[in-house]
Design an enzyme around this catalytic site. Structure first.
Site, short mmCIF file in Angstrom:
data_model
loop_
_atom_site.label_atom_id
_atom_site.label_comp_id
_atom_site.label_asym_id
_atom_site.label_seq_id
_atom_site.Cartn_x
_atom_site.Cartn_y
_atom_site.Cartn_z
CD GLU A 118 13.75 1.76 8.76
OE1 GLU A 118 14.19 2.12 8.70
OE2 GLU A 118 14.63 0.45 8.38
CD GLU A 155 9.60 13.36 10.97
OE1 GLU A 155 8.44 12.61 11.66
OE2 GLU A 155 10.54 13.21 10.65
CE LYS A 189 -2.23 3.14 3.16
NZ LYS A 189 -2.14 4.08 1.82
CB CYS A 213 13.31 10.53 6.41
SG CYS A 213 13.92 8.55 5.86
P1 NDP Z 1 2.27 8.38 7.80
O1 NDP Z 1 2.82 7.17 9.13
O2 NDP Z 1 1.44 9.06 8.30
O3 NDP Z 1 2.03 7.27 6.09
C1 NDP Z 1 3.07 6.32 5.92
C2 NDP Z 1 2.30 5.61 5.73
O4 NDP Z 1 0.86 4.89 6.79
C3 NDP Z 1 1.24 5.65 4.27
O5 NDP Z 1 0.69 5.16 3.41
C4 NDP Z 1 -0.18 5.95 5.23
O6 NDP Z 1 -1.58 5.66 4.27
C5 NDP Z 1 -0.29 4.53 6.08
N1 NDP Z 1 -0.48 4.66 7.49
C6 NDP Z 1 -1.33 5.87 7.80
N2 NDP Z 1 -2.33 4.95 8.86
C7 NDP Z 1 -2.10 3.75 8.94
C8 NDP Z 1 -2.45 2.61 10.05
N3 NDP Z 1 -3.10 2.29 10.79
N4 NDP Z 1 -1.92 1.31 9.45
C9 NDP Z 1 -1.32 1.26 8.85
N5 NDP Z 1 -1.03 1.66 7.63
C10 NDP Z 1 -1.35 3.38 8.03
O7 NDP Z 1 3.98 8.85 7.60
P2 NDP Z 1 3.64 9.87 5.97
O8 NDP Z 1 2.75 9.38 4.27
O9 NDP Z 1 3.08 11.47 6.17
O10 NDP Z 1 5.25 9.90 6.11
C11 NDP Z 1 5.78 10.82 5.87
C12 NDP Z 1 6.49 10.15 6.87
O11 NDP Z 1 7.47 9.38 7.33
C13 NDP Z 1 8.13 11.43 8.54
O12 NDP Z 1 7.46 10.84 10.19
C14 NDP Z 1 9.09 10.54 8.04
O13 NDP Z 1 10.31 11.22 8.76
C15 NDP Z 1 8.93 9.25 7.94
N6 NDP Z 1 9.85 9.04 7.18
C16 NDP Z 1 10.79 7.68 7.82
C17 NDP Z 1 11.63 7.54 7.02
C18 NDP Z 1 13.15 6.71 7.59
O14 NDP Z 1 13.77 5.62 7.10
N7 NDP Z 1 13.32 6.40 8.71
C19 NDP Z 1 11.79 7.50 5.61
C20 NDP Z 1 10.69 8.18 4.72
C21 NDP Z 1 9.55 8.74 5.78
P3 NDP Z 1 -2.18 7.38 3.95
O15 NDP Z 1 -1.32 8.22 3.13
O16 NDP Z 1 -2.08 6.77 3.10
O17 NDP Z 1 -2.29 7.74 5.34
#
Ligand code: NDP
Length: 482
Positions: free
Chosen positions: A247, A385, A172, A281
């Site tokens: 991550e 963040e 997803k 990130c």
């Molecule tokens: P989110 O946590 O909002 O979303 C990440 C993914 O999880 C999306 O596909 C989202 O879907 C999905 N999701 C949301 N709610 C749920 C749930 N309850 N159960 C399972 N999946 C769910 O992050 P963002 O997309 O806003 O990304 C930004 C974040 O990602 C930042 O905090 C950044 O630091 C982190 N990040 C970390 C990295 C690393 O390697 N450590 C690398 C890149 C980013 P939907 O978008 O449809 O809500």
């Protein structure tokens, strides 16, 4: 653009409910296409397809799967420009960045894991008159959930090792950036990749993501996203004893030591802070500067930030595009306001970019790169963040204080140290509580190394042997001659 569909069991299909969500271009706020608003019913169908495909895929040899990775890499490479264009339209990031980072890395993720697997030696140990060896089996059907900032880059970082180790997939992408995940599904379909091995379900996180994490037949979850979501994922998956790789977020420090060659590195500092509008990130969102150099560094840093060319993300010379959405822009703006309330001094930026600037659409999510000085290192703006184009500058008295400031957040993903003395840089780097530290460089990645965070930045490591380990179950077979 035609509506996107789920990819389940080798067919492109709408959501069972036949409902959709709009996919917007953040640089114009225009609707580009729609995606299925899927539910647990669609996730279940994808899981059934994956399980039906499991036996045949598991029966392929490692060499056959390596060849598949090579073929996928070739096919994606042929579409590199298309990947870059779609990624820029979905995310608002500059096309030059999409070409150099997103498209290139999406290809090299497949290439790297294929070549890395070719180089692996069998794990064997001899002792007590017996030979121990490690046999690896696939985990089964795995769930891959990815964020919007590096859409295909992060998805393929999981898909390649998952396929390599013989797993089937239910993936997803973020609902805000579905287009390149769809392109990957189309590419696999064109290659006649075995139906059901890779399944893609579009939709909202709490609906589709949560259903993937909850599904009893999905045996492992590899999740990249925010810490708050990671906590929900962990709370759901842990009692089911699923394998879990998280991550998560970061609040990374960029630290100049007092011998850092400021003029030589200022462009690197700006790049480490504002690449993809700070929505990587690994971006440094706090710059720690020796007291004696603070005025010089802050002036040169602000000059460098003000040189960034903001504009239409599709223009070749744009260096900063839009942030991911107007909603995210509002969140980032609220942190800028908070920073000022907390005593911060706005050194540059702080507002939406004017629509009079060439290439800036009046309805787009364009925010000027923002630098705040004068904040205590414990301020919320300096410890939470923000994940946008906002950087705080802090002065420190000595190295011990710099270490204390760098380590004073709940996060521990990455950091960078800048110095003329490599030994000093290494000694400093080893005192940081993070999963990765660069000395005199940033975003310099070797895919063989362990990648991941400590504290609230994640659990587990990805990359090289760590990804191969996560996406396999290991059996120790101990054999003694009768
Ligand atoms: P989110 O946590 O909002 O979303 C990440 C993914 O999880 C999306 O596909 C989202 O879907 C999905 N999701 C949301 N709610 C749920 C749930 N309850 N159960 C399972 N999946 C769910 O992050 P963002 O997309 O806003 O990304 C930004 C974040 O990602 C930042 O905090 C950044 O630091 C982190 N990040 C970390 C990295 C690393 O390697 N450590 C690398 C890149 C980013 P939907 O978008 O449809 O809500």
């Amino acid at each position: 653009m035609k509506p996107l569909l789920n990819y389940i069991g080798g067919s492109f299909v709408p959501a069972d409910s036949d409902t959709t969500l709009e996919n917007l271009n953040p640089a114009t706020n225009e609707v580009m296409t729609t995606i299925p608003r899927s539910s647990s019913t669609d996730v279940n169908k994808a899981t059934v397809a994956a399980i039906n495909a499991e036996g045949a895929w598991k029966a392929t040899t490692l060499e056959e799967r390596i060849l598949w990775l090579d073929r996928i890499a070739d096919a994606l490479e042929a579409k590199a420009e298309q990947i870059a264009q779609l990624e820029t339209m979905d995310t608002g990031k500059p096309i030059s960045l999409s070409r150099r980072v997103d498209a290139a890395r999406s290809v090299s993720n497949f290439r790297f894991f294929a070549n890395f697997a070719r180089e692996q030696e069998p794990m064997e140990f001899e002792a007590h008159g017996a030979i121990n060896y490690v046999h690896r089996s696939p985990v089964g059907c795995v769930g891959l959930i990815t964020p919007w900032n590096l859409p295909l880059y992060l998805l393929t970082w999981k898909v390649a090792p998952a396929l390599l180790m013989g797993n089937t997939i239910v993936a997803k992408p973020s609902e805000m950036t579905p287009m390149t995940a769809n392109l990957l599904a189309e590419t696999l379909d064109e290659l006649n990749f075995p139906a059901g091995v890779f399944n893609l379900v579009h939709g909202l996180g709490p609906e589709v993501g949560q259903a993937i994490v909850e599904h009893p037949n999905i045996k492992a979850i590899s999740f990249t996203g925010g810490t708050a979501t990671g906590r929900i994922v962990a709370a759901t998956a842990a009692p089911m004893f699923k394998k879990l790789s998280l991550e998560l977020g970061g609040k990374n420090a960029t630290i100049l030591l007092d011998d850092a060659p400021v003029d030589d590195i200022v462009d690197d500092l700006v790049r480490a802070s504002f690449t993809n509008s700070g929505q990587v990130c690994l971006c440094g969102s706090r710059v720690l500067i020796p007291h004696s150099m603070y005025d010089e560094v802050s002036a040169k840093f602000v000059e460098g930030v003000e040189r960034l060319k903001i504009g239409n993300p599709l223009d070749d010379d744009t260096q900063m595009g839009a942030v991911i959405s107007l909603a995210h822009l509002e969140k980032v703006e609220s942190y800028i306001k908070l920073g000022i309330q907390e005593g911060g001094i706005l050194l540059t930026g702080g507002t939406k970019e004017h629509a009079s600037v060439s290439g800036v659409h009046p309805d787009g999510a364009f925010l000027r790169p923002t630098v705040l000085g004068g904040l205590p290192h414990t301020a919320r703006t300096a410890t939470e963040e923000i994940f946008g184009p906002v950087v705080t500058l802090h002065a420190y008295k000595n190295e011990d204080e710099a270490i204390m400031m760098a380590n004073c957040t709940d996060y521990g993903l990455a950091g960078s140290v800048w110095t003329a003395d490599i030994q000093r840089g290494r000694a400093f780097a080893e005192r940081l509580e993070t999963g990765i530290v660069w000395v005199n460089t940033w975003l310099n990645r070797d895919l063989r190394t362990p990648f991941g965070g400590v504290k609230q930045s994640g659990v587990g490591r990805e990359g090289g042997t760590w990804s191969m380990g996560f996406f396999s179950e290991m059996t120790n077979v101990c054999v003694k001659q009768p």
